[in-house]
Design an enzyme around this catalytic site. Structure first.
Site, PDB file in Angstrom:
ATOM      1  N   SER A   1      36.702  41.152  42.502  1.00 15.66           N
ATOM      2  CA  SER A   1      35.945  42.408  42.530  1.00 15.66           C
ATOM      3  C   SER A   1      34.468  42.071  42.669  1.00 15.66           C
ATOM      4  CB  SER A   1      36.169  43.192  41.229  1.00 15.66           C
ATOM      5  OG  SER A   1      35.283  44.294  41.135  1.00 15.66           O
TER       6      SER A   1
ATOM      7  N   TYR B   1      35.206  44.023  31.885  1.00 15.74           N
ATOM      8  CA  TYR B   1      35.712  43.838  33.254  1.00 15.74           C
ATOM      9  C   TYR B   1      34.857  42.825  33.995  1.00 15.74           C
ATOM     10  CZ  TYR B   1      37.767  45.153  37.765  1.00 15.74           C
ATOM     11  OH  TYR B   1      38.419  45.142  38.982  1.00 15.74           O
TER      12      TYR B   1
END
Length: 262
Positions: free
Chosen positions: A138, A151
């Protein structure tokens, strides 16, 4: 050599399911791996992919996957796509259980599957001349943002593991590819992040012109492993035009600004 075979984790929805569809359309034999048997069965019926129910956070489950693959042929590409986010609270206020879940799925799951399947990728590389190890990370693994602590930490770790793998596998015909998506509107990512709150999940994309969709990322993955065997797309960061950074999104129509020469 029989048809090329790829393994895709997190295949029951979103980018994983789209990648299965893309690889099958490109002529690959695909083993679709996820926890949800019903969704895998539907995907298998739609695409002809082979479903395999496994949990990347469970040692025995991943060992069973590796044993099945070893008994039924080589593996020429592995797409480590399983992952996810939980919460958008600050480092101070966020739930440690959410951090633990994110690290287990995004980092340890990637490590567990990679360790189990690398011997099969080596066999596949011998057959094909090259094998592919694709880690879907990501932009959160490259740029931090407020509320993204857990995250960010997990995806930064997944990025680091990918770079280490590239060093450790240097000299072998195995390409290590990192695909780092930005904003992708899928059916579940934001919904999982916000604990099933559909209104809050939908608000993430509100007003953003043309966020990416799962098929956009799947297309990048399929293209990467179709490259000539000497070409390695080490890192591909993919964002919608409206996104400059995780924390910088244009809202409303994209328009050309007035300026000199306009």
């Amino acid at each position: 050599m029989d048809r090329l075979r790829a393994v895709v984790t997190g295949a029951s929805s979103g980018i994983g399911a789209a990648t299965v569809r893309g690889l099958v359309a490109a002529g690959w034999e695909v083993v679709a791996v996820a926890r949800r048997e019903d969704r895998l069965a539907a995907l298998a019926e739609e695409t002809g992919a082979e479903p395999f129910v496994a949990d990347v956070t469970d040692d025995a489950s991943v060992a069973a996957l590796a044993s099945h693959l070893a008994a039924t042929g080589g593996v020429h590409a592995l797409v480590n796509n399983a992952g996810g986010a939980k919460g958008l609270a600050s480092v101070e206020d966020s739930d440690l259980a959410d951090w633990s879940w994110m690290f287990e799925v995004n980092v340890l799951g990637l490590k567990r599957v990679t360790s189990a399947l690398l011997p099969l990728l080596r066999r596949g590389a011998t057959e094909r001349g090259v094998a592919d190890l694709v880690n879907v990370t990501s932009i959160a693994g490259h740029t931090a943002y407020a509320g993204g602590g857990g995250y960010n930490a997990a995806k930064f770790a997944a990025h680091a593991v990918t770079e280490v793998l590239r060093l450790e596998l240097n000299g072998e015909p195995i390409r290590v590819v990192e695909v780092a998506p930005g904003m992708v509107r899928t059916d579940e990512f934001a919904l999982v992040r916000f604990g099933g709150d559909r209104e809050r999940a939908d608000a993430v994309y509100e007003g953003v012109p043309e966020p990416l969709v799962a098929e956009d990322i799947a297309g990048v993955i399929v293209d990467a492993i179709a490259k000539p065997r000497h070409v390695d797309l080490d890192l591909v960061i993919v964002k919608p035009v409206a996104q400059a950074a995780p924390y910088r999104l244009a809202k409303g129509p994209l328009v050309v600004k007035d300026g000199p020469g306009a």
